[in-house]
Design a protein around this motif. Structure first.
Motif, PDB file in Angstrom:
ATOM      1  N   LEU A 156      11.525 -13.187  -6.809  1.00  0.00           N
ATOM      2  CA  LEU A 156      12.486 -12.834  -5.723  1.00  0.00           C
ATOM      3  C   LEU A 156      12.963 -14.117  -5.052  1.00  0.00           C
ATOM      4  O   LEU A 156      14.297 -14.206  -4.508  1.00  0.00           O
ATOM      5  N   ASP A 157      12.221 -15.008  -5.010  1.00  0.00           N
ATOM      6  CA  ASP A 157      12.556 -16.273  -4.189  1.00  0.00           C
ATOM      7  C   ASP A 157      13.692 -17.101  -4.945  1.00  0.00           C
ATOM      8  O   ASP A 157      14.389 -17.853  -4.262  1.00  0.00           O
ATOM      9  N   ARG A 158      13.449 -17.003  -6.400  1.00  0.00           N
ATOM     10  CA  ARG A 158      14.393 -17.992  -7.121  1.00  0.00           C
ATOM     11  C   ARG A 158      15.555 -17.611  -7.054  1.00  0.00           C
ATOM     12  O   ARG A 158      16.493 -18.111  -7.478  1.00  0.00           O
ATOM     13  N   VAL A 159      16.080 -16.108  -7.015  1.00  0.00           N
ATOM     14  CA  VAL A 159      17.265 -15.717  -7.100  1.00  0.00           C
ATOM     15  C   VAL A 159      17.914 -15.685  -5.512  1.00  0.00           C
ATOM     16  O   VAL A 159      18.964 -15.192  -5.470  1.00  0.00           O
ATOM     17  N   GLY A 160      17.030 -16.197  -4.698  1.00  0.00           N
ATOM     18  CA  GLY A 160      17.466 -16.256  -3.181  1.00  0.00           C
ATOM     19  C   GLY A 160      17.630 -14.770  -2.593  1.00  0.00           C
ATOM     20  O   GLY A 160      18.462 -14.492  -1.604  1.00  0.00           O
ATOM     21  N   ALA A 161      16.557 -13.886  -3.015  1.00  0.00           N
ATOM     22  CA  ALA A 161      16.801 -12.541  -2.411  1.00  0.00           C
ATOM     23  C   ALA A 161      16.228 -12.734  -0.982  1.00  0.00           C
ATOM     24  O   ALA A 161      15.272 -13.398  -0.777  1.00  0.00           O
ATOM     25  N   ARG A 162      16.951 -11.773  -0.139  1.00  0.00           N
ATOM     26  CA  ARG A 162      16.570 -11.674   1.399  1.00  0.00           C
ATOM     27  C   ARG A 162      15.467 -10.567   1.432  1.00  0.00           C
ATOM     28  O   ARG A 162      15.980  -9.314   1.529  1.00  0.00           O
ATOM     29  N   LEU A 163      14.272 -11.078   1.445  1.00  0.00           N
ATOM     30  CA  LEU A 163      13.291 -10.003   1.505  1.00  0.00           C
ATOM     31  C   LEU A 163      12.906  -9.613   2.772  1.00  0.00           C
ATOM     32  O   LEU A 163      12.756 -10.339   3.817  1.00  0.00           O
ATOM     33  N   ILE A 164      12.907  -8.134   3.243  1.00  0.00           N
ATOM     34  CA  ILE A 164      12.764  -7.765   4.558  1.00  0.00           C
ATOM     35  C   ILE A 164      11.454  -7.623   4.894  1.00  0.00           C
ATOM     36  O   ILE A 164      10.753  -7.886   5.778  1.00  0.00           O
ATOM     37  N   GLY A 165      10.510  -6.875   3.599  1.00  0.00           N
ATOM     38  CA  GLY A 165       9.100  -6.538   4.206  1.00  0.00           C
ATOM     39  C   GLY A 165       8.587  -5.634   2.987  1.00  0.00           C
ATOM     40  O   GLY A 165       9.243  -5.296   1.958  1.00  0.00           O
ATOM     41  N   LEU A 166       7.650  -4.881   3.258  1.00  0.00           N
ATOM     42  CA  LEU A 166       6.744  -4.375   2.244  1.00  0.00           C
ATOM     43  C   LEU A 166       6.665  -2.739   2.846  1.00  0.00           C
ATOM     44  O   LEU A 166       6.589  -2.413   3.952  1.00  0.00           O
ATOM     45  N   VAL A 167       6.663  -1.824   1.853  1.00  0.00           N
ATOM     46  CA  VAL A 167       6.253  -0.405   2.220  1.00  0.00           C
ATOM     47  C   VAL A 167       4.867  -0.297   1.217  1.00  0.00           C
ATOM     48  O   VAL A 167       5.053  -0.406  -0.184  1.00  0.00           O
ATOM     49  N   VAL A 168       3.878  -0.139   1.580  1.00  0.00           N
ATOM     50  CA  VAL A 168       2.468   0.044   0.832  1.00  0.00           C
ATOM     51  C   VAL A 168       2.348   1.681   0.787  1.00  0.00           C
ATOM     52  O   VAL A 168       2.219   2.424   1.756  1.00  0.00           O
ATOM     53  N   THR A 169       2.273   2.025  -0.404  1.00  0.00           N
ATOM     54  CA  THR A 169       1.944   3.433  -0.860  1.00  0.00           C
ATOM     55  C   THR A 169       0.633   3.687  -1.303  1.00  0.00           C
ATOM     56  O   THR A 169       0.070   2.762  -1.546  1.00  0.00           O
ATOM     57  N   GLY A 170       0.497   5.012  -1.188  1.00  0.00           N
ATOM     58  CA  GLY A 170      -1.056   5.373  -1.757  1.00  0.00           C
ATOM     59  C   GLY A 170      -2.022   4.891  -0.813  1.00  0.00           C
ATOM     60  O   GLY A 170      -3.144   4.694  -1.419  1.00  0.00           O
ATOM     61  N   VAL A 171      -2.079   4.747   0.476  1.00  0.00           N
ATOM     62  CA  VAL A 171      -3.008   4.369   1.320  1.00  0.00           C
ATOM     63  C   VAL A 171      -3.811   5.379   1.869  1.00  0.00           C
ATOM     64  O   VAL A 171      -3.284   6.530   2.177  1.00  0.00           O
ATOM     65  N   LYS A 172      -5.075   5.212   1.570  1.00  0.00           N
ATOM     66  CA  LYS A 172      -6.048   6.297   1.804  1.00  0.00           C
ATOM     67  C   LYS A 172      -6.389   6.103   3.406  1.00  0.00           C
ATOM     68  O   LYS A 172      -6.503   5.067   3.768  1.00  0.00           O
ATOM     69  N   ASN A 173      -6.791   7.212   4.000  1.00  0.00           N
ATOM     70  CA  ASN A 173      -7.113   7.369   5.349  1.00  0.00           C
ATOM     71  C   ASN A 173      -6.215   6.886   6.325  1.00  0.00           C
ATOM     72  O   ASN A 173      -6.556   6.356   7.412  1.00  0.00           O
ATOM     73  N   GLY A 174      -5.071   6.661   5.909  1.00  0.00           N
ATOM     74  CA  GLY A 174      -3.953   6.236   6.856  1.00  0.00           C
ATOM     75  C   GLY A 174      -3.764   4.674   6.897  1.00  0.00           C
ATOM     76  O   GLY A 174      -2.688   4.143   7.601  1.00  0.00           O
TER      77      GLY A 174
END
Length: 526
Positions: free
Chosen positions: A494-512
């Motif tokens: 994604l850095d190579r194409v100059g994408a503007r990365l906002i952040g992460l969404v982490v799924t499958g989190v156990k115990n929150g």
């Protein structure tokens, strides 16, 4: 940025966090070690240690008779060590075997005895370890006594040879020579040697005979248990740290933020089972069964974070992607669209995964006409978009809480969805075409938020062609599934194409997870 540059940014994981994740390894190994040591302690034959004490004679008859030490060494330490080595020799053990009538072999007797010379007290401890306390005491005394006896015999033999040599010389002398001073001195020496033969002690005496011990030196259950537990804990710590280091999976918030070098926008709790090929979801369900569910609160948090970026950086068109399939990116994009819609925003959701589309199944929409149809010029955008009723994916009754769901219900709007359409033979080319840019521009005028669900970045190049056309990219990653290497590769692509990365969404989190809400906090008493 190259792969090597990315790897340089990889920092070691926290040992404390690693040990907490692998705590059961430490616990199991400690229990196993304790159990093994306890078992060995119970079945092991008791061992007893008996000690006899030899003391080195300070005075000697040769000094008294001749005025000098003839047979004792001037190097006390060397004499003590030499005597100790002689005691636990096979020669002495053979004599002990005969004198005591022991049934044990000479080699076994040698293995049972040890000596500890002490130059401070001029003593030698003769220790025998065996299964029988009485036998151990008898053998300790026997080794000490026979060692002294062998030294006595050796010293006497030397004196006898000296005396016999003098007697032979005297026998050759005439009566006149015998009366001379030399003759008389030789005769006196013969008498002294005779007396010295009788007074030989071997230079050592048995100062303290061995006593049969009352308690064994081993096994000692408490000591063995503590030692086993300590060994188990150390081994457990080593194995836990080594295992965690070898495991390249990302497991907690710090791992994701460190390796992706992105902030976490939301942690989505694990709900249900894993994704199946027929489209049945696992990492979370489309829609919300309760206004107080942890999943809904997670998407509210994601919505709030995106609204912050929208104000600060003009974020409207968002691409949602992941590294690999089965990381819940489609569920995330769909639920985010629902969350934005119930807050009153105009939302358009696009399924640009033209290889394995699932969105139409989740939203129960027809997929005969969709994005691929519009890209191929066989339909207009206005004819391909479909309306999704948010009420179909929300609980029927909404109770008032501090988050005011009544207000959300009053503001909620339906949203538009452009499904993937039939699978085309050339998805990458269609998504990279100018026509795709026109579609995004057209739909962008209809919405406050344009959300695009794309194919996984590491599987195909489809998402790469879209990343540079949007205002921001959200990366969806599954906890305890994504690896460090995958995180670096996603970031590099994604850095190579100059994408503007906002952040992460982490799924499958156990115990929150560390920052997720406790679902019970939002439950209200009815």
């Amino acid at each position: 940025m190259g792969r090597d540059d990315t790897m340089e940014k990889e920092r070691p994981r926290s040992p404390a966090a690693a040990l907490w994740r692998r705590k059961w390894i430490v616990v199991v190994m400690a229990i196993l070690a304790l159990g093994v040591s306890a078992t060995v302690s119970v079945v092991r034959t008791p061992e007893y240690r008996a000690t006899a004490l030899l003391v080195r004679d300070r005075g000697s008859a040769d000094v008294t008779l001749f005025g000098t030490a003839i047979y004792q060494s001037g190097d006390v330490q060397r004499d003590l060590v030499t005597t100790g080595q002689a005691i636990d020799s096979e020669r002495v053990a053979g004599v002990v075997k005969q004198s005591t009538g022991s049934s044990r072999s000479v080699e076994k007797l040698v293995s049972m005895v040890t000596t500890e010379p002490s130059t401070d007290s001029n003593t030698i401890e003769v220790q025998v370890i065996g299964p029988d306390p009485v036998e151990a005491a008898a053998l300790a005394d026997a080794f000490a006594t026979e060692a002294i006896h062998l030294r006595q015999e050796a010293d006497k033999a030397a004196l006898v040879l000296a005396r016999q040599a003098l007697e032979a010389q005297i026998a050759l002398m005439t009566p006149a020579d015998l009366e001379s001073s030399l003759g008389r001195e030789l005769q006196a020496r013969v008498g002294q040697l005779t007396i010295l033969e009788q007074l030989q002690t071997g230079g050592y005496s048995l100062w303290q005979p061995a006593q049969a011990p009352l308690s064994p030196i081993s096994p000692q259950p408490v000591r063995d248990g503590v030692a086993g537990l300590a060994v188990g804990l150390v081994l457990g710590l080593i194995v836990a740290l080594a295992t965690d280091r070898a495991d390249r999976r990302l497991k907690d918030d710090a791992d994701f933020e460190r390796e992706f070098r992105l902030p976490i926008l939301a942690l989505i709790p694990q709900v249900g089972r894993k994704w199946k090929r027929d489209g049945e979801n696992v990492n979370g369900h489309v829609g919300f069964s309760s206004p107080y569910s942890a999943a809904l609160e997670s998407y509210r948090l994601l919505r709030s974070n995106l609204q912050y970026f929208e104000v600060e950086k003009g974020l409207r068109t968002i691409l949602v992607t992941s590294g690999l399939p089965q990381e819940a990116k489609t569920v995330t994009a769909t639920n985010l669209a629902l969350s934005l819609a119930i807050s009153g925003a105009r939302v358009v959701l696009i399924d640009s995964d033209l290889r394995n589309p699932l969105m139409h199944r989740y939203l129960h929409l027809d997929n005969d006409v969709g994005l691929s149809t519009v890209l191929a010029g066989a339909a207009r955008v206005e004819d391909a978009v479909k309306r999704v009723k948010t009420s179909d994916f929300l609980p029927e009754q909404v109770q008032g809480t501090r988050y005011s769901p009544q207000r959300e219900q009053a503001l909620q709007k339906d949203f538009l969805c452009l499904t993937s359409g039939p699978l085309p033979p050339n998805p990458a080319e269609l998504l990279a075409s100018p026509r795709m840019g026109e579609i995004l521009k057209t739909l962008g005028t209809l919405a406050d938020h344009l959300l695009i669900d794309s194919a996984p970045v590491l599987s195909v190049a489809d998402a790469v062609s879209l990343a540079s056309r949007v205002d921001g990219v959200i990366v969806v990653s599954r906890a305890s599934s994504a690896t460090i290497d995958q995180a670096h590769e996603i970031r590099n692509i994604l850095d190579r194409v100059g994408a503007r990365l906002i952040g992460l969404v982490v799924t499958g989190v156990k115990n929150g997870g560390k920052r997720a809400y406790d679902q019970g906090y939002y439950q209200q008493d009815s």
